[in-house]
Design a protein around this motif. Sequence first.
Motif, PDB file in Angstrom:
ATOM      1  N   ALA A  11      65.466  94.992  29.781  1.00  0.00           N
ATOM      2  CA  ALA A  11      65.815  93.940  28.819  1.00  0.00           C
ATOM      3  C   ALA A  11      66.455  94.491  27.543  1.00  0.00           C
ATOM      4  O   ALA A  11      66.907  93.723  26.699  1.00  0.00           O
ATOM      5  CB  ALA A  11      64.567  93.124  28.464  1.00  0.00           C
ATOM      6  N   GLY A  12      66.507  95.830  27.418  1.00  0.00           N
ATOM      7  CA  GLY A  12      66.986  96.440  26.159  1.00  0.00           C
ATOM      8  C   GLY A  12      68.427  96.060  25.831  1.00  0.00           C
ATOM      9  O   GLY A  12      69.218  95.742  26.721  1.00  0.00           O
ATOM     10  N   LEU A  13      68.754  96.129  24.543  1.00  0.00           N
ATOM     11  CA  LEU A  13      70.070  95.686  24.083  1.00  0.00           C
ATOM     12  C   LEU A  13      71.162  96.744  24.280  1.00  0.00           C
ATOM     13  O   LEU A  13      72.345  96.421  24.235  1.00  0.00           O
ATOM     14  CB  LEU A  13      70.002  95.302  22.599  1.00  0.00           C
ATOM     15  CG  LEU A  13      69.097  94.109  22.269  1.00  0.00           C
ATOM     16  CD1 LEU A  13      68.998  93.927  20.756  1.00  0.00           C
ATOM     17  CD2 LEU A  13      69.617  92.832  22.930  1.00  0.00           C
ATOM     18  N   ASN A  56      63.765  91.553  32.738  1.00  0.00           N
ATOM     19  CA  ASN A  56      65.132  91.336  32.297  1.00  0.00           C
ATOM     20  C   ASN A  56      65.166  90.547  30.984  1.00  0.00           C
ATOM     21  O   ASN A  56      64.134  90.044  30.527  1.00  0.00           O
ATOM     22  CB  ASN A  56      65.877  90.565  33.399  1.00  0.00           C
ATOM     23  CG  ASN A  56      67.332  90.926  33.463  1.00  0.00           C
ATOM     24  OD1 ASN A  56      67.859  91.572  32.569  1.00  0.00           O
ATOM     25  ND2 ASN A  56      67.995  90.490  34.518  1.00  0.00           N
ATOM     26  N   GLY A  57      66.329  90.427  30.398  1.00  0.00           N
ATOM     27  CA  GLY A  57      66.478  89.672  29.161  1.00  0.00           C
ATOM     28  C   GLY A  57      67.765  88.874  29.171  1.00  0.00           C
ATOM     29  O   GLY A  57      68.572  88.978  30.111  1.00  0.00           O
ATOM     30  N   PRO A 105      62.539  91.233  22.056  1.00  0.00           N
ATOM     31  CA  PRO A 105      62.537  92.699  22.157  1.00  0.00           C
ATOM     32  C   PRO A 105      61.366  93.297  21.375  1.00  0.00           C
ATOM     33  O   PRO A 105      61.527  93.757  20.247  1.00  0.00           O
ATOM     34  CB  PRO A 105      63.889  93.086  21.536  1.00  0.00           C
ATOM     35  CG  PRO A 105      64.194  91.979  20.578  1.00  0.00           C
ATOM     36  CD  PRO A 105      63.520  90.737  21.084  1.00  0.00           C
ATOM     37  N   ARG A 106      60.184  93.303  21.989  1.00  0.00           N
ATOM     38  CA  ARG A 106      58.988  93.761  21.269  1.00  0.00           C
ATOM     39  C   ARG A 106      58.513  95.131  21.726  1.00  0.00           C
ATOM     40  O   ARG A 106      57.397  95.524  21.413  1.00  0.00           O
ATOM     41  CB  ARG A 106      57.872  92.722  21.402  1.00  0.00           C
ATOM     42  CG  ARG A 106      58.203  91.422  20.653  1.00  0.00           C
ATOM     43  CD  ARG A 106      57.056  90.447  20.698  1.00  0.00           C
ATOM     44  NE  ARG A 106      55.811  91.063  20.281  1.00  0.00           N
ATOM     45  CZ  ARG A 106      54.605  90.610  20.612  1.00  0.00           C
ATOM     46  NH1 ARG A 106      54.478  89.539  21.344  1.00  0.00           N
ATOM     47  NH2 ARG A 106      53.521  91.223  20.197  1.00  0.00           N
ATOM     48  N   ALA A 111      57.230  94.899  27.369  1.00  0.00           N
ATOM     49  CA  ALA A 111      58.029  94.646  28.587  1.00  0.00           C
ATOM     50  C   ALA A 111      57.163  94.827  29.833  1.00  0.00           C
ATOM     51  O   ALA A 111      57.197  94.001  30.752  1.00  0.00           O
ATOM     52  CB  ALA A 111      59.232  95.593  28.629  1.00  0.00           C
ATOM     53  N   ILE A 112      56.369  95.882  29.869  1.00  0.00           N
ATOM     54  CA  ILE A 112      55.519  96.140  31.045  1.00  0.00           C
ATOM     55  C   ILE A 112      54.465  95.034  31.185  1.00  0.00           C
ATOM     56  O   ILE A 112      54.193  94.538  32.286  1.00  0.00           O
ATOM     57  CB  ILE A 112      54.852  97.538  30.939  1.00  0.00           C
ATOM     58  CG1 ILE A 112      55.919  98.636  30.826  1.00  0.00           C
ATOM     59  CG2 ILE A 112      53.921  97.789  32.137  1.00  0.00           C
ATOM     60  CD1 ILE A 112      56.977  98.652  31.892  1.00  0.00           C
ATOM     61  N   TRP A 113      53.921  94.627  30.076  1.00  0.00           N
ATOM     62  CA  TRP A 113      52.909  93.549  30.071  1.00  0.00           C
ATOM     63  C   TRP A 113      53.496  92.246  30.632  1.00  0.00           C
ATOM     64  O   TRP A 113      52.790  91.472  31.296  1.00  0.00           O
ATOM     65  CB  TRP A 113      52.402  93.370  28.637  1.00  0.00           C
ATOM     66  CG  TRP A 113      51.417  92.277  28.456  1.00  0.00           C
ATOM     67  CD1 TRP A 113      50.087  92.302  28.760  1.00  0.00           C
ATOM     68  CD2 TRP A 113      51.678  90.977  27.898  1.00  0.00           C
ATOM     69  NE1 TRP A 113      49.513  91.103  28.431  1.00  0.00           N
ATOM     70  CE2 TRP A 113      50.465  90.264  27.897  1.00  0.00           C
ATOM     71  CE3 TRP A 113      52.832  90.351  27.403  1.00  0.00           C
ATOM     72  CZ2 TRP A 113      50.363  88.963  27.427  1.00  0.00           C
ATOM     73  CZ3 TRP A 113      52.729  89.061  26.934  1.00  0.00           C
ATOM     74  CH2 TRP A 113      51.511  88.378  26.948  1.00  0.00           C
TER      75      TRP A 113
END
Length: 289
Positions: A11-13, A56-57, A105-106, A111-113
């Motif tokens: 999901a990273g930018l 994903n994001g 984006p935390r 993301a894994i959670w």
Amino acid sequence: MKIRKAVFPVAGLGTRFLPATKAVPKEMLPVVDRPLIQYAVDEAIEAGIETMVFVNGRGKAAIEDHFDMAYELERTQADRGKSVAALAGSRLTPGDAVFVRQQEPRGLGHAIWCARHVIGDEPFAIILPDEFMVGSPGCLKQMVDAYEQVGGNLICALEVPMAETPSYGVLDPGLRDGALTEVRGLVEKPKAGTAPSNLIVAGRYILQPEIMEYLATQEAGAGGEVQLTDSMAKLIGQQPFHGVTFAGERYDCGSKLGFAQANFALACRDAGMGDDLRSWAKTILKTAS
Ligand code: G1P
């Protein structure tokens, strides 16, 4: 218990590769002719993984499309009597690809959670696609083999120059036995000069499901993000925790230098263009300054 599921946080930018990653996910950047995410999935399949879980994001639907059927392309090539062999491995079996969304984006831990319901109550793997690993067997397969001996939690641990440790998760190492190193502690992005070693967490993990309980309650750590490293540190002492030294090459494709190196190294070995590229490179190296 067999490792059946792998999580791919995507999901990273990808801000380090702008403007290339303005409309294209960084995981879709190619090393020679395959996107980074394809190498990561191939590595997982080789290690026996059955379910690929992509976190994903927004704006990154190309990843989902990449593992889908490309009906028009396949049909058109078939009508022209042309091969679609180059697409091999890019269409996952229905049900083997699961997409969950990280809405904000935390951080990696968050993301894994986000994948917790898909993972359930079983150990699982994580692959960070921008840590590009080249080896035979691949990095995750080497880790799965180690897991079958020691169980618990495993991370890929690799040495970097001490000056680079502030960019990574870093191990406080205990006893070493062959490729396995006991993990006594973990710290995310230590300040310069404070790292407990130069062994970094290099983007591959096999973790027990209890990690999700820690991630659920965790506060922001380094960089104001929920860090996977902080929750892993809490498992140390409760469950076995080892680093595995990967026998192979690592390219940090999160950096432009690592990405260029990966492309150059693989292109030099490519059956179709390797010879030409190597002789061209000798000339360009003489003139480049
Ligand atoms: C992440 C992890 C870090 C790990 C690194 C590997 O950091 O948080 O522990 O060492 O990946 O590349 P990031 O690259 O997201 O800053």
